[in-house]
Design an enzyme around this catalytic site. Structure first.
Site, PDB file in Angstrom:
ATOM      1  N   GLY A   1       0.805  -1.214   0.000  1.00  0.00           N
ATOM      2  CA  GLY A   1       0.000   0.000   0.000  1.00  0.00           C
ATOM      3  C   GLY A   1       0.835   1.260   0.000  1.00  0.00           C
ATOM      4  N   TYR A   2       0.164   2.411  -0.032  1.00  0.00           N
ATOM      5  CA  TYR A   2       0.891   3.677  -0.053  1.00  0.00           C
ATOM      6  C   TYR A   2       1.622   3.935   1.264  1.00  0.00           C
ATOM      7  CZ  TYR A   2      -1.694   4.824  -4.331  1.00  0.00           C
ATOM      8  OH  TYR A   2      -2.210   4.823  -5.599  1.00  0.00           O
TER       9      TYR A   2
ATOM     10  N   CYS B   1      -4.015  10.601   9.818  1.00  0.00           N
ATOM     11  CA  CYS B   1      -3.329  11.756   9.230  1.00  0.00           C
ATOM     12  C   CYS B   1      -4.050  13.072   9.540  1.00  0.00           C
ATOM     13  CB  CYS B   1      -3.170  11.564   7.729  1.00  0.00           C
ATOM     14  SG  CYS B   1      -4.696  11.217   6.828  1.00  0.00           S
TER      15      CYS B   1
END
Length: 341
Positions: free
Chosen positions: A11-12, A147
């Site tokens: 994943g990122y 985030c």
């Protein structure tokens, strides 16, 4: 040197963990797990890592013993995986939402499913160095905040901690497409995302719970997807308590962040970037925070910006790892970002 493994490496966030750990002078990246890509080179998925490693993705069953295991699995997956993964490493760092909240009832209310390991919630220390630095020094279970939550918490914490604001706050968050993950659905294809400013969470975003837990405020949060790939910016509006002026606000930010290696106060009266701008933070572990005050209305706008994949995820994990291991906090995280981009 310690040995590290990353679960969810395709994943990122997983890719950012791989990038940072490959460049870390005290870490040997020993394994990267992907349930879909076992046997394939990691640089086939993360082309920016070409020439840095010959490592291939492995299956979970191939995991060995490591000093630290970083978990970049999806929300709801880590609490199911943890019982069988815990024996692979002394230190576990989770980047999902599964162990960020201390109250299982709050978790269920915001994530829509019951927590299957509530007895473990108290074992995790927040992977938020600015809030939990001392606890991180001896932590073997670390949960990295979300985030947008990280940005909002860093924007609001000085004001809330010094009781400069009333408890009711609004948080208007904007995020780039990488925040949806590498396997995002049709709504995040280029044709749908390009040119759009989509309000995908008009009320009750799950990060409200993290902000409330960390700052002791009552947040109302909305989230909007914008055309950028990376970056988060939050605009937090609050009412100042009687007698609080701009000088008091500025002093609060300076007191809280004067010695922080990755938080910068950006509140300038002139210039192109007078308040925090995520564009200039791409790839860096910095969170910039700033403010604007309307004294006649007793209002403060607190602004924060960061790279959602770094300070909003993988960078916070590595910074927490540095603290846990007694290393300098900046180790492996020195990249300052780019300008222009």
């Amino acid at each position: 040197m310690i040995r590290a493994a990353v679960l969810g490496g395709a994943g990122y966030i997983g890719g950012e963990l791989l990038r940072l750990l490959l460049g870390h002078p005290e870490v040997e990246l020993a394994a990267a797990v992907s349930s879909r890509l076992g046997g394939k080179r990691i640089d086939s998925t993360h082309p920016n890592l070409r020439g840095l490693t010959d490592l291939t993705f492995c299956a979970e069953e191939e995991l060995e013993q490591y000093d630290v295991l970083l978990l970049a699995a999806g929300h709801g997956a880590t609490m199911e995986l943890l019982p069988r993964l815990a024996g692979h490493a002394k230190t576990l760092i989770d980047l999902s939402g599964d162990f960020r909240l201390t109250d299982p009832a709050v978790y269920e209310a915001y994530y829509g499913l019951p927590h299957t390991a509530p007895e473990l919630l108290g074992d995790f220390v927040p992977g938020a160095p600015e809030l939990a630095r001392e606890a991180l020094r001896g932590a073997d279970r670390i949960a990295v905040p979300g985030c947008m939550a990280t940005a909002a918490i860093l924007a609001l914490r000085p004001l809330a901690a010094e009781q400069l604001i009333e408890p009711d706050v609004t948080v208007d968050a904007r995020t780039g497409s990488s925040g949806s993950g590498a396997t995002a659905g049709p709504a995040n294809t280029h044709a749908e995302r390009s040119g759009a400013m989509r309000v995908f969470a008009p009320a009750g975003h799950r990060h409200e719970a993290e902000i409330a837990q960390s700052c002791g405020v009552r947040p109302t949060m909305t989230a909007t997807g914008v055309e950028a790939v990376r970056g988060v910016q939050v605009l937090c509006r609050a009412t100042l308590r009687d007698g609080v002026d701009e000088t008091a606000v500025r002093r609060a930010y300076r007191r809280h962040y004067a010695d922080e290696p990755f938080v910068r106060v950006v509140a300038q009266r002139r210039g192109m970037y007078r308040l925090p701008e995520p564009k200039v933070l791409s790839g860096s572990n910095y969170c910039d925070v700033g403010f604007a005050v309307r004294p006649e209305a007793r209002q403060v706008l607190a602004v924060a910006a960061l790279d959602n994949l770094v300070k909003g995820g993988a960078g916070n994990a590595v910074q927490s790892l540095n603290i846990r291991m007694g290393w300098p906090e900046r180790l492996g995280l020195e990249f300052p970002g780019l300008h222009p981009v």
